[in-house]
Design an enzyme around this catalytic site. Sequence first.
Site, mmCIF file in Angstrom:
data_model
loop_
_atom_site.group_PDB
_atom_site.id
_atom_site.type_symbol
_atom_site.label_atom_id
_atom_site.label_comp_id
_atom_site.label_asym_id
_atom_site.label_seq_id
_atom_site.Cartn_x
_atom_site.Cartn_y
_atom_site.Cartn_z
ATOM 1 C CG ASP A 160 -16.642 17.008 23.001
ATOM 2 O OD1 ASP A 160 -16.692 16.022 22.476
ATOM 3 O OD2 ASP A 160 -16.911 18.011 22.738
ATOM 4 C CG ASN A 192 -12.933 21.041 11.757
ATOM 5 O OD1 ASN A 192 -11.754 21.391 11.838
ATOM 6 N ND2 ASN A 192 -13.485 20.352 12.328
ATOM 7 C CG ASP A 233 -7.062 17.127 10.326
ATOM 8 O OD1 ASP A 233 -7.907 16.948 10.764
ATOM 9 O OD2 ASP A 233 -6.981 17.084 9.195
ATOM 10 C CD GLU A 241 -15.844 17.532 18.247
ATOM 11 O OE1 GLU A 241 -17.057 17.623 18.313
ATOM 12 O OE2 GLU A 241 -15.349 16.516 17.318
#
Length: 261
Positions: free
Chosen positions: A140, A148, A157, A183
């Site tokens: 993770d 973000n 992305d 993620e």
Amino acid sequence: MRLHKTEIVFLGYAALTATATYLIFLLKQYLDNRIDVGYADLSALSDINSMLLGALAIMICGLAIAMLGIYPALRSALKERGRLSEVTQDLTKKSATYQHAALTDPLTGLHNRRYFDDAIEQYLQEFGAIDYPLGVVLLDLDHFKNINDTYGHDVGDDVLRAIARCLLDYTRHHDVVARVGGEEFAILAPNLDVTALNKLANRIRVAISEITFKSGEDCFQVTSSMGMTIWDGKEKAAALVKRADKNLYVAKTGGRDRVVS
């Protein structure tokens, strides 16, 4: 225009029939000539001539039926078969494409959660039968939401795609690498004991932390937390993944940027 093998055979038959018809025609002419010059047994020759005339008529009718009736139908059937074959091949290709799309994460190109779930079930059967170890690593990205929020989803992305490439670079061809969440990634690594799997996970963790990302004038890096475990040879797939997930939780709550086994 390319002919089908069936058409070639049929046309060969038609050619032979036409040849036989022509030979019968020549024989009839010969007999007619013999009759004209007064051959002794005119009655017998006349009967033979009549039979040849009938056979000639039948051969001509058969040839006409074959060329005007059977061949066009055969040609049409072969064309239809060809079209159906093309449609079938097209559908097969599309089916393979759809199946690939159904098992692939569109953003990273990695396998998706569905593929990973199917793969782990199959690997448990195969490697359980030969008593080889099977490891699972759940990964993770740390504080990914902040990326973000700070740089935008497009940059986020780009980060995910870069992580995917890194995972593929450091894993083996028979390892299964999948994106199983936003993620979150998973690695299914057969034939590695706990020490070897821990080394692999830490190499990946360090490699990820060394990637530099750029957004405008800003440069940043990301870290990752990992939970890993080795199959005990008895548990179900869900239990195996759950143990790895518990170790991932420990890694995240214990300070992140670490591997817990």
